[in-house]
Design a protein around this motif. Sequence first.
Motif, mmCIF file in Angstrom:
data_model
loop_
_atom_site.group_PDB
_atom_site.id
_atom_site.type_symbol
_atom_site.label_atom_id
_atom_site.label_comp_id
_atom_site.label_asym_id
_atom_site.label_seq_id
_atom_site.Cartn_x
_atom_site.Cartn_y
_atom_site.Cartn_z
ATOM 1 N N ILE A 51 -4.300 56.210 -26.960
ATOM 2 C CA ILE A 51 -4.058 54.976 -27.720
ATOM 3 C C ILE A 51 -5.082 53.937 -27.287
ATOM 4 O O ILE A 51 -5.134 53.552 -26.107
ATOM 5 N N GLY A 52 -5.900 53.491 -28.213
ATOM 6 C CA GLY A 52 -6.939 52.530 -27.889
ATOM 7 C C GLY A 52 -6.503 51.095 -28.111
ATOM 8 O O GLY A 52 -5.392 50.821 -28.587
ATOM 9 N N PHE A 53 -7.406 50.192 -27.788
ATOM 10 C CA PHE A 53 -7.141 48.768 -27.995
ATOM 11 C C PHE A 53 -7.224 48.453 -29.482
ATOM 12 O O PHE A 53 -8.074 48.967 -30.199
ATOM 13 N N GLY A 54 -6.331 47.559 -29.926
ATOM 14 C CA GLY A 54 -6.303 47.185 -31.336
ATOM 15 C C GLY A 54 -5.250 46.135 -31.580
ATOM 16 O O GLY A 54 -4.873 45.372 -30.668
ATOM 17 N N LEU A 55 -4.748 46.099 -32.794
ATOM 18 C CA LEU A 55 -3.761 45.078 -33.163
ATOM 19 C C LEU A 55 -2.493 45.212 -32.340
ATOM 20 O O LEU A 55 -1.886 44.199 -31.962
ATOM 21 N N SER A 56 -2.075 46.438 -32.056
ATOM 22 C CA SER A 56 -0.831 46.631 -31.301
ATOM 23 C C SER A 56 -0.940 46.062 -29.892
ATOM 24 O O SER A 56 0.013 45.448 -29.388
ATOM 25 N N THR A 57 -2.077 46.229 -29.243
ATOM 26 C CA THR A 57 -2.236 45.682 -27.894
ATOM 27 C C THR A 57 -2.321 44.158 -27.931
ATOM 28 O O THR A 57 -1.868 43.490 -27.000
#
Length: 269
Positions: free
Chosen positions: A133-139
């Motif tokens: 899971i990469g960095f994005g809106l959820s993080t």
Amino acid sequence: MHLTRGARLALRLATGLGLTVLYLPLLVVLVNSVNASRSFAWPPTGFTLHWWAVAWQQPGLRAALWTSVRAGLGATAVALLLGSMAAFAATRYRFFGRQTVSFLLILPIALPGIVTGIALNAAFRTVLTPLGIGFGLSTVIIGHATFCIVVVFNNVSARLRRLPASGEEASADLGAHTFQTFWHVTLPAVRGALLAGALLAFALSFDEIVVTTFTAGPGTQTLPLWIFDNLARPNQGPVVNVVASALIVLAALPVYLAHRMSAPAGGTG
């Protein structure tokens, strides 16, 4: 409390000076957003809405605005759920470590944003990266929720402390179960605090930049990040002032509504 004439005058001067320091820079930004000069000549050489039209035509700006709205709504939803549950637990129940839990919930709002951002970045890399899971809106939403929970918790806790438990106890004595008591007695009493907390949480999330810098992925750009990236670019100064002016208006509205909702009934201000 009675003040002498000199004390009242000094208090008024200090108040006026404080308001000037706070709002004069904002006024300059608003004026520059309609300044016809590209170099912000002062006094303005003329007034125009041309820069507002130019700003709206930039696709990157609209995408960043939509990202900020989604991040704000997501962080507000998380904050409402967790912050209200924590407020009810800390206010309506007695358990070991209750004061410690309350302190830990409030602490994130006092920490420097860069400390929170670095800690979240390290935590996400340790926990999420191995899971793919990469960095994005959820993080970004998770990062914003860490401090948005605080405003919901404080608003709901303050309202519950002023709300006597006798109404809830009477509802239980009449045979209502926990959910009925919450829906018909408690929720109407704290609805204003919930809405005020949600508005403040959204406003905090919408203009956050420090935590966002450490939690956003390469393809995730919120409106504050867009402003920061374009601030030093040639010919983008007028557009940045337009966006900043719009943010001033957008940020003032939820804060005003939250203030009105949090005000005591029949109060002034």
